[in-house]
Scaffold this motif. Structure first.
Motif, mmCIF file in Angstrom:
data_model
loop_
_atom_site.group_PDB
_atom_site.id
_atom_site.type_symbol
_atom_site.label_atom_id
_atom_site.label_comp_id
_atom_site.label_asym_id
_atom_site.label_seq_id
_atom_site.Cartn_x
_atom_site.Cartn_y
_atom_site.Cartn_z
ATOM 1 N N GLU A 197 0.852 -1.184 0.000
ATOM 2 C CA GLU A 197 0.000 0.000 0.000
ATOM 3 C C GLU A 197 0.887 1.234 0.000
ATOM 4 O OE1 GLU A 197 -3.030 0.102 2.975
ATOM 5 O OE2 GLU A 197 -3.812 -1.894 2.457
ATOM 6 N N SER A 198 0.407 2.307 -0.600
ATOM 7 C CA SER A 198 1.227 3.505 -0.732
ATOM 8 C C SER A 198 1.679 4.027 0.623
ATOM 9 C CB SER A 198 0.444 4.598 -1.461
ATOM 10 O OG SER A 198 1.232 5.771 -1.602
ATOM 11 N N HIS A 199 2.962 4.290 0.721
ATOM 12 C CA HIS A 199 3.550 4.854 1.936
ATOM 13 C C HIS A 199 4.713 5.733 1.509
ATOM 14 C CE1 HIS A 199 4.847 5.331 6.038
ATOM 15 N NE2 HIS A 199 6.009 4.727 5.820
ATOM 16 N N VAL A 200 4.621 7.019 1.829
ATOM 17 C CA VAL A 200 5.628 7.999 1.420
ATOM 18 C C VAL A 200 6.160 8.710 2.659
ATOM 19 C CG1 VAL A 200 6.044 10.113 0.080
ATOM 20 C CG2 VAL A 200 4.525 8.338 -0.819
ATOM 21 N N VAL A 201 7.462 8.878 2.720
ATOM 22 C CA VAL A 201 8.105 9.560 3.839
ATOM 23 C C VAL A 201 8.833 10.788 3.310
ATOM 24 C CG1 VAL A 201 9.864 9.393 5.646
ATOM 25 C CG2 VAL A 201 8.369 7.443 5.194
ATOM 26 N N VAL A 202 8.582 11.923 3.940
ATOM 27 C CA VAL A 202 9.224 13.180 3.564
ATOM 28 C C VAL A 202 10.107 13.632 4.718
ATOM 29 C CG1 VAL A 202 8.882 15.584 2.870
ATOM 30 C CG2 VAL A 202 7.269 13.816 2.102
ATOM 31 N N ASP A 203 11.393 13.798 4.450
ATOM 32 C CA ASP A 203 12.339 14.329 5.424
ATOM 33 C C ASP A 203 13.058 15.490 4.759
ATOM 34 O OD1 ASP A 203 14.296 14.911 7.260
ATOM 35 O OD2 ASP A 203 14.954 12.839 7.564
ATOM 36 N N ASP A 204 12.498 16.679 4.950
ATOM 37 C CA ASP A 204 13.001 17.880 4.291
ATOM 38 C C ASP A 204 12.983 17.653 2.778
ATOM 39 O OD1 ASP A 204 14.062 20.438 4.011
ATOM 40 O OD2 ASP A 204 16.123 19.770 4.266
ATOM 41 N N ARG A 205 14.123 17.700 2.108
ATOM 42 C CA ARG A 205 14.170 17.531 0.654
ATOM 43 C C ARG A 205 14.561 16.109 0.235
ATOM 44 N NH1 ARG A 205 18.223 20.355 -1.079
ATOM 45 N NH2 ARG A 205 18.933 21.140 0.941
ATOM 46 N N LEU A 206 14.351 15.161 1.129
ATOM 47 C CA LEU A 206 14.495 13.735 0.825
ATOM 48 C C LEU A 206 13.107 13.113 0.869
ATOM 49 C CD1 LEU A 206 16.076 11.094 0.403
ATOM 50 C CD2 LEU A 206 16.324 10.967 2.901
ATOM 51 N N ILE A 207 12.676 12.538 -0.257
ATOM 52 C CA ILE A 207 11.320 11.985 -0.363
ATOM 53 C C ILE A 207 11.423 10.560 -0.885
ATOM 54 C CG2 ILE A 207 9.066 12.234 -1.466
ATOM 55 C CD1 ILE A 207 9.689 15.257 -1.722
ATOM 56 N N THR A 208 10.870 9.604 -0.138
ATOM 57 C CA THR A 208 10.975 8.201 -0.516
ATOM 58 C C THR A 208 9.624 7.504 -0.421
ATOM 59 O OG1 THR A 208 11.664 7.723 1.772
ATOM 60 C CG2 THR A 208 13.410 7.912 0.118
ATOM 61 N N GLY A 209 9.460 6.471 -1.267
ATOM 62 C CA GLY A 209 8.245 5.665 -1.276
ATOM 63 C C GLY A 209 8.578 4.206 -1.034
ATOM 64 N N GLN A 210 7.627 3.474 -0.478
ATOM 65 C CA GLN A 210 7.887 2.106 -0.030
ATOM 66 C C GLN A 210 7.839 1.061 -1.131
ATOM 67 O OE1 GLN A 210 6.070 0.873 3.722
ATOM 68 N NE2 GLN A 210 5.459 -1.082 2.794
ATOM 69 N N ASN A 211 6.921 1.186 -2.076
ATOM 70 C CA ASN A 211 6.675 0.114 -3.042
ATOM 71 C C ASN A 211 6.133 0.702 -4.344
ATOM 72 O OD1 ASN A 211 3.834 0.577 -2.548
ATOM 73 N ND2 ASN A 211 4.121 -0.521 -0.624
ATOM 74 N N PRO A 212 5.904 -0.126 -5.361
ATOM 75 C CA PRO A 212 5.446 0.425 -6.641
ATOM 76 C C PRO A 212 4.198 1.303 -6.535
ATOM 77 C CG PRO A 212 6.150 -1.826 -6.950
ATOM 78 C CD PRO A 212 6.197 -1.577 -5.467
ATOM 79 N N ASN A 213 3.317 0.988 -5.612
ATOM 80 C CA ASN A 213 2.089 1.761 -5.475
ATOM 81 C C ASN A 213 2.315 3.126 -4.824
ATOM 82 O OD1 ASN A 213 0.399 -0.221 -6.651
ATOM 83 N ND2 ASN A 213 0.421 -1.382 -4.740
#
Length: 228
Positions: A197-213
């Motif tokens: 399931e979509s999961h996005v983490v924002v740490d200032d100007r670093l942005i990451t997602g967990q999986n294809p969704n």
């Protein structure tokens, strides 16, 4: 003009098993779509330049949606971005406000130790730009260093493809490494949500997602950061 640099793999095969891999199509198309819809031009770069393989499993009947078909049917996407991606020496990082590491298991073979890709990302970040990555593509951050020489992700909040998701794929013993473990070893504060399931983490100007969704969510978070 705001531009985004999308980083893709040249690696077509798992190292340990006889199985094709490459990029996971949705992770490129859905992020690309968000960029284009917001007036942001994109370029594609790969470790060697040239041909970019697509993981065949990402093109299954249950995986392709309208956005995927739109791009897969597009001549520029297929013949330019994927068939003739740029190599790092072709890129001036000062031209880009965003870099995005596209996922897919192929990235495990040519992202983690790639200093050329890392240097592009480091320069974009030092210029005030955004570093983003999704799923297994987050392994591209492992080669990055901060200006003080420490690992870029040390102490940073992020996410990526989890051990649980790798197990659900049945690939725990077949992949080069477990990404969640490697990110933790590098000192990252790893966050994970519900598998696939979509999961996005924002740490200032670093942005990451967990999986294809999560790819579209990463793109949307990038746009939000650009507008600040």
């Amino acid at each position: 003009m705001t531009k985004a640099l999308m980083v893709v793999t040249n690696n077509p095969k798992f190292k340990k098993i006889q199985r094709a891999t490459g990029i996971w199509l949705k992770e490129a198309t859905h992020f690309n779509k968000v960029m284009v819809d917001n007036g942001i031009d994109v370029d594609y770069v790969s470790p060697q330049g040239g041909y970019v393989p697509i993981d065949p499993l990402s093109m299954g009947t249950d995986d392709m949606d309208m956005i995927d078909w739109e791009y897969y049917s597009d001549d520029v996407f297929r013949n330019q971005h994927l068939a003739a991606s740029k190599k790092p020496s072709d890129i001036n990082p000062n031209d880009y406000d965003v870099i995005y590491f596209v996922g897919g298991h192929g990235t495990m073979g040519d992202f983690p130790d790639n200093k050329d890709l890392a240097q592009l990302a480091e320069t974009i970040y030092q210029n005030g730009g955004i570093v983003s990555a999704n799923c297994v593509g987050v392994c591209g951050l492992l080669a990055m260093r901060s200006e003080d020489g420490q690992r870029f992700i040390h102490g940073r909040k992020l996410t990526g493809f989890t051990n649980d998701e790798e197990a659900l794929n049945g690939l725990t013993n077949d992949v080069d490494f477990l990404l969640e473990d490697e990110l933790a070893k590098a000192g990252a504060a790893f966050s994970k949500g519900t598998p696939f399931e979509s999961h996005v983490v924002v740490d200032d100007r670093l942005i990451t997602g967990q999986n294809p969704n999560s790819a579209a969510g990463v793109g949307e978070a990038v746009i939000k950061e650009l507008l600040q």
